[in-house]
Design a protein around this motif. Structure first.
Motif, PDB file in Angstrom:
ATOM      1  N   MET A   1       0.826  -1.298  -0.153  1.00 45.54           N
ATOM      2  CA  MET A   1       0.135   0.118  -0.276  1.00 45.54           C
ATOM      3  C   MET A   1       1.207   1.639   0.296  1.00 45.54           C
ATOM      4  SD  MET A   1      -3.090   0.949   2.117  1.00 45.54           S
ATOM      5  CE  MET A   1      -4.301  -0.292   1.955  1.00 45.54           C
ATOM      6  N   VAL A   2       1.131   2.084  -1.271  1.00 47.74           N
ATOM      7  CA  VAL A   2       1.428   3.049  -1.153  1.00 47.74           C
ATOM      8  C   VAL A   2       0.858   4.210  -0.964  1.00 47.74           C
ATOM      9  CG1 VAL A   2       2.784   4.269  -2.756  1.00 47.74           C
ATOM     10  CG2 VAL A   2       3.443   2.099  -2.670  1.00 47.74           C
ATOM     11  N   MET A   3       1.357   5.392  -0.199  1.00 47.87           N
ATOM     12  CA  MET A   3       0.958   6.239   0.736  1.00 47.87           C
ATOM     13  C   MET A   3       1.306   7.758  -0.308  1.00 47.87           C
ATOM     14  SD  MET A   3      -1.111   4.743   2.976  1.00 47.87           S
ATOM     15  CE  MET A   3      -0.980   5.924   3.698  1.00 47.87           C
ATOM     16  N   VAL A   4       0.843   8.620  -0.882  1.00 42.43           N
ATOM     17  CA  VAL A   4       0.944   9.354  -1.544  1.00 42.43           C
ATOM     18  C   VAL A   4       0.613  10.940  -0.773  1.00 42.43           C
ATOM     19  CG1 VAL A   4       1.149  10.292  -3.667  1.00 42.43           C
ATOM     20  CG2 VAL A   4       1.287   8.510  -3.268  1.00 42.43           C
ATOM     21  N   MET A   5       1.232  11.687  -0.143  1.00 45.04           N
ATOM     22  CA  MET A   5       1.047  13.187  -0.010  1.00 45.04           C
ATOM     23  C   MET A   5       1.149  14.598  -0.523  1.00 45.04           C
ATOM     24  SD  MET A   5       0.173  14.320   3.048  1.00 45.04           S
ATOM     25  CE  MET A   5       0.202  13.335   3.784  1.00 45.04           C
ATOM     26  N   GLY A   6       0.844  15.450   0.333  1.00 42.21           N
ATOM     27  CA  GLY A   6       0.277  16.412  -0.634  1.00 42.21           C
ATOM     28  C   GLY A   6       0.681  17.264  -0.655  1.00 42.21           C
ATOM     29  N   LEU A   7       0.632  18.722  -1.382  1.00 42.49           N
ATOM     30  CA  LEU A   7       1.786  19.661  -1.899  1.00 42.49           C
ATOM     31  C   LEU A   7       1.936  20.289  -0.348  1.00 42.49           C
ATOM     32  CD1 LEU A   7       1.897  22.027  -3.656  1.00 42.49           C
ATOM     33  CD2 LEU A   7       0.108  23.624  -2.455  1.00 42.49           C
ATOM     34  N   GLY A   8       4.124  20.190  -1.131  1.00 43.83           N
ATOM     35  CA  GLY A   8       4.905  20.063   0.053  1.00 43.83           C
ATOM     36  C   GLY A   8       4.768  19.988   1.288  1.00 43.83           C
ATOM     37  N   ALA A   9       4.113  19.175   1.667  1.00 44.75           N
ATOM     38  CA  ALA A   9       4.202  17.867   3.146  1.00 44.75           C
ATOM     39  C   ALA A   9       4.904  16.832   2.351  1.00 44.75           C
ATOM     40  CB  ALA A   9       2.772  17.389   3.012  1.00 44.75           C
ATOM     41  N   GLN A  10       5.709  16.753   3.648  1.00 47.60           N
ATOM     42  CA  GLN A  10       6.962  15.242   4.046  1.00 47.60           C
ATOM     43  C   GLN A  10       6.094  14.383   3.469  1.00 47.60           C
ATOM     44  OE1 GLN A  10      10.973  16.385   5.885  1.00 47.60           O
ATOM     45  NE2 GLN A  10       9.637  17.984   5.903  1.00 47.60           N
ATOM     46  N   LEU A  11       6.418  13.236   4.046  1.00 50.18           N
ATOM     47  CA  LEU A  11       5.738  11.677   4.197  1.00 50.18           C
ATOM     48  C   LEU A  11       5.478  11.947   5.750  1.00 50.18           C
ATOM     49  CD1 LEU A  11       8.663  10.103   6.064  1.00 50.18           C
ATOM     50  CD2 LEU A  11       9.176   9.223   3.960  1.00 50.18           C
ATOM     51  N   LEU A  12       6.091  13.016   6.228  1.00 50.89           N
ATOM     52  CA  LEU A  12       5.573  12.743   7.923  1.00 50.89           C
ATOM     53  C   LEU A  12       4.365  12.894   7.812  1.00 50.89           C
ATOM     54  CD1 LEU A  12       8.518  15.267   9.091  1.00 50.89           C
ATOM     55  CD2 LEU A  12       8.416  12.004   9.531  1.00 50.89           C
ATOM     56  N   GLY A  13       3.711  13.728   6.728  1.00 51.38           N
ATOM     57  CA  GLY A  13       2.177  14.175   6.733  1.00 51.38           C
ATOM     58  C   GLY A  13       1.459  13.016   7.273  1.00 51.38           C
ATOM     59  N   TRP A  14       1.339  10.995   6.939  1.00 52.65           N
ATOM     60  CA  TRP A  14       1.459  10.612   6.803  1.00 52.65           C
ATOM     61  C   TRP A  14       1.928   9.625   8.572  1.00 52.65           C
ATOM     62  CZ3 TRP A  14      -2.420   9.077   3.955  1.00 52.65           C
ATOM     63  CH2 TRP A  14      -2.770   9.894   2.506  1.00 52.65           C
ATOM     64  N   PRO A  15       1.154  10.022   9.855  1.00 51.99           N
ATOM     65  CA  PRO A  15       1.572  10.262  11.188  1.00 51.99           C
ATOM     66  C   PRO A  15       1.964   8.620  11.120  1.00 51.99           C
ATOM     67  CG  PRO A  15      -0.059  11.045  11.180  1.00 51.99           C
ATOM     68  CD  PRO A  15       0.345  11.085   9.359  1.00 51.99           C
ATOM     69  N   GLU A  16       3.179   7.730  11.906  1.00 53.43           N
ATOM     70  CA  GLU A  16       4.287   6.733  11.808  1.00 53.43           C
ATOM     71  C   GLU A  16       2.584   6.036  12.528  1.00 53.43           C
ATOM     72  OE1 GLU A  16       6.708   5.999  14.167  1.00 53.43           O
ATOM     73  OE2 GLU A  16       8.407   7.662  12.392  1.00 53.43           O
ATOM     74  N   GLU A  17       1.814   6.602  13.809  1.00 52.72           N
ATOM     75  CA  GLU A  17       0.932   5.881  14.328  1.00 52.72           C
ATOM     76  C   GLU A  17      -0.413   5.361  12.760  1.00 52.72           C
ATOM     77  OE1 GLU A  17       3.176   8.321  17.568  1.00 52.72           O
ATOM     78  OE2 GLU A  17       1.519   8.460  15.324  1.00 52.72           O
ATOM     79  N   PHE A  18      -0.690   6.249  12.227  1.00 48.78           N
ATOM     80  CA  PHE A  18      -1.935   6.388  11.192  1.00 48.78           C
ATOM     81  C   PHE A  18      -1.733   5.093  10.060  1.00 48.78           C
ATOM     82  CE2 PHE A  18      -3.569   6.906   6.688  1.00 48.78           C
ATOM     83  CZ  PHE A  18      -5.040   7.107   6.985  1.00 48.78           C
ATOM     84  N   CYS A  19      -0.408   5.399   9.929  1.00 47.61           N
ATOM     85  CA  CYS A  19       0.358   3.615   9.377  1.00 47.61           C
ATOM     86  C   CYS A  19       0.754   2.636   9.643  1.00 47.61           C
ATOM     87  CB  CYS A  19       1.962   4.221   8.542  1.00 47.61           C
ATOM     88  SG  CYS A  19       1.672   5.775   7.809  1.00 47.61           S
TER      89      CYS A  19
END
Length: 289
Positions: free
Chosen positions: A24-42
């Motif tokens: 499952m690949v997570m693709v973040m939005g404008l200007g946001a780093q992968l940190l935009g997907w919180p570890e706990e959410f992942c």
């Protein structure tokens, strides 16, 4: 290694869960780093039986910065001058395809947020063989008649170019206060903590403006989305001030068989109170594949 070569550039990624589980690949939005997907959410998604991969898009985070391309003339862009658009959203779609190929993941379950959902939508159109299912969160079709911001001047919320560390962190925290979820109040201390972590990991406003130009010039995907045949979940906050919920409704209306989830109290973020509902919608949609 956390870096892969994709579409001629270097992308940074990390992962959660069993590498042998469905990817499952997570693709973040404008200007946001992968940190935009919180570890706990992942970890929640990984705990539901997926190998979760998140990555920094080009020009942000630890992925390759493209300063050699030059800066964007933002006032010119806003007046219709496209001469300083340094790359297009299609290039970021190719980055995603290259990442999937380099890691040997295809086909994948795609989960995109905001601009990242636009990238994911376009990959499902262009390369359906790479996509097992699609989840589009807080995004739109790039039809300018839907998904408009309800903020008076969203550009005014951007971190000032050349700002010192304290000013940049305060501006980033203020941005997320304004666009965030009114239904789940996040403390000022937590917003400042997140902004500090992101700033100290990789602060690169020039890359954010190049991404903004790419997203602003993306063509309307409405008709193309009618060709998507993978199971699709569309998730949107009812109280999103940056991308109005009409954008999510338009995506759901365009993709055949898409299932729409509108979450009251959710803004343009991933509030913890909505995690379980978002995860349930993503997982149920993946099961349809």
């Amino acid at each position: 290694m956390p870096f892969v070569q994709s579409n001629g550039i270097r992308l940074y990624h990390d992962s959660f869960g069993d590498p042998d589980a469905p990817p499952m690949v997570m693709v973040m939005g404008l200007g946001a780093q992968l940190l935009g997907w919180p570890e706990e959410f992942c970890e929640l998604l990984a705990g539901r039986g997926f190998h979760v991969i998140r990555f920094d898009n080009r020009d942000v985070g630890l992925s390759q910065w493209l300063d050699d391309l030059g800066d964007v003339d933002l006032p010119g862009l806003m007046s219709g001058d496209l001469s300083t658009v340094r790359y297009r959203l299609s290039d970021m779609v190719d980055d995603l395809a290259g990442l999937i190929g380099a890691l040997g993941l295809a086909p994948v379950h795609l989960v995109g947020a905001s601009m990242g959902a636009g990238i994911s939508q376009q990959l499902a159109v262009d390369s359906p063989e790479l996509v097992r299912s699609l989840a589009s969160i807080m995004s739109t079709t790039s039809d300018r008649s839907v998904g408009q911001s309800t903020l008076e001047d969203p550009a005014a919320l951007a971190v000032p170019p050349g700002a010192d560390r304290a000013t940049a962190i305060a501006a980033e925290a203020r941005l997320h206060r304004v666009i965030g979820s009114p239904g789940g109040e996040t403390s000022d201390e937590e917003l400042t903590r997140r902004a500090t972590v992101a700033h100290d990991r990789a602060h690169h406003p020039a890359g954010m403006f190049r991404q903004l130009a790419a997203n602003a010039t993306a063509p309307d995907r409405t008709e193309a989305l009618r060709t998507v045949r993978v199971p699709t979940a569309v998730i949107h906050g009812e109280d999103d001030p940056l991308v109005n919920v009409s954008g999510g409704r338009a995506v759901a209306a365009a993709v055949p068989g898409a299932e729409l989830t509108v979450i009251p109290g959710m803004g343009h973020d991933l509030p913890e109170f909505a995690w379980e509902r978002i995860v349930d919608a993503v997982v149920a949609n993946a099961a349809r594949a």
